[in-house]
Design an enzyme around this catalytic site. Structure first.
Site, PDB file in Angstrom:
ATOM      1  N   TYR A  83     -35.186  28.431 -56.955  1.00 38.11           N
ATOM      2  CA  TYR A  83     -34.399  29.524 -56.374  1.00 38.11           C
ATOM      3  C   TYR A  83     -34.273  29.339 -54.869  1.00 38.11           C
ATOM      4  O   TYR A  83     -33.187  29.486 -54.297  1.00 38.11           O
ATOM      5  CB  TYR A  83     -35.063  30.861 -56.692  1.00 38.11           C
ATOM      6  CG  TYR A  83     -34.420  32.064 -56.033  1.00 38.11           C
ATOM      7  CD1 TYR A  83     -33.247  32.610 -56.542  1.00 38.11           C
ATOM      8  CD2 TYR A  83     -34.982  32.655 -54.905  1.00 38.11           C
ATOM      9  CE1 TYR A  83     -32.643  33.711 -55.942  1.00 38.11           C
ATOM     10  CE2 TYR A  83     -34.398  33.758 -54.306  1.00 38.11           C
ATOM     11  CZ  TYR A  83     -33.234  34.277 -54.830  1.00 38.11           C
ATOM     12  OH  TYR A  83     -32.641  35.363 -54.223  1.00 38.11           O
ATOM     13  N   SER A  86     -30.873  34.562 -49.324  1.00 37.61           N
ATOM     14  CA  SER A  86     -32.175  35.203 -49.518  1.00 37.61           C
ATOM     15  C   SER A  86     -33.102  34.770 -48.395  1.00 37.61           C
ATOM     16  O   SER A  86     -32.930  33.693 -47.807  1.00 37.61           O
ATOM     17  CB  SER A  86     -32.777  34.777 -50.864  1.00 37.61           C
ATOM     18  OG  SER A  86     -34.147  35.130 -50.958  1.00 37.61           O
TER      19      SER A  86
END
Length: 238
Positions: free
Chosen positions: A142, A129
């Site tokens: 995350y 990501s």
């Protein structure tokens, strides 16, 4: 892995359209069956295998099963993962275990389990990501998990060279069921999300799939250890 929806499914469809044989891995039979319906034009070259990749034991069992079947692999796409926003003050040990097992542990141990099956010249693409490169507001756990995927990809590329190439794709927000769930849980819309991107929109799964398939291709056989943002210019903002 994680090929039954979103980026993983779009990648599977593109690979199948180019003549590949694809094994989809996911934890829910219903979602797997829906994926097979979407890919019915390629019946005979695509199968769904159920496994909860957040569990090391199921990663190992999947590797053992494929070994017994005599399977050999030309590529692996690790796209399984989950997302949750939570400030550090609220993070629990359970949150940590859930986020790391679904995003980082799954990538590490599935790759380990399948490593003996890779042919010479194979390729791995891990999906991380933009948050794993530069961090992001409201999701430190995350970001840490995806940052681990980035570092794992770089290190593994060194360890497996020259036999297997390893690269990492770092998407921004993409119009997938995962982002739909994120929007439903939050207080904002897709249009709000799009405003932070220089290109003025979020990505489409097929756009990420094209980059993944390009990295898998032997035409890009001089690429390994690369970490590639596909984020509408977000990380370019600094």
């Amino acid at each position: 892995a994680g090929g039954t929806s979103g980026i993983g499914l779009a990648t599977a469809e593109l690979l199948l359209s180019q003549g590949a044989k694809v094994l989809l891995v996911g934890r829910r039979d219903k979602i797997g069956d829906l994926a097979l319906v979407q890919l019915k034009a390629y019946a005979g070259r695509v199968k769904f295998l159920r496994a909860d990749l957040s569990l090391v034991s199921q990663c190992q069992a999947l590797g053992l099963s494929l070994t017994k079947q005599g399977e050999k692999l030309n590529f692996l796409v690790n796209s399984a993962g989950c997302y949750e926003e939570k400030p550090l003050e609220q993070i629990t040990a359970e949150d940590y275990n859930f986020m790391l097992s679904n995003n980082l542990q799954s990538t590490i141990f599935l790759t380990q389990a399948l490593l003996p099956l890779f042919k010479e010249g194979s390729a791995i693409v891990n999906v991380a990501s933009d948050a794993g490169i530069r961090g992001n507001y409201g999701c430190p756990l995350y970001s840490a998990a995806k940052g681990g995927v980035v570092a794992f990809s770089r290190s593994l590329a060194l360890d497996l060279a020259p036999r297997v190439r390893v690269n990492c794709v770092c998407p921004g927000d993409v119009d997938t069921p995962l982002v739909a769930k994120q929007l439903a849980a939050g207080n904002y819309t897709k249009e709000d999300m799009a405003q932070v991107y220089p290109l003025g929109r979020i990505g489409q799964p097929e756009e990420i799939a094209h980059i993944i398939c390009s990295l898998l291709s032997p035409h890009n056989s001089f690429m390994t250890g690369a970490v590639i943002p596909v984020d509408g210019g977000l990380t370019a903002k600094g």
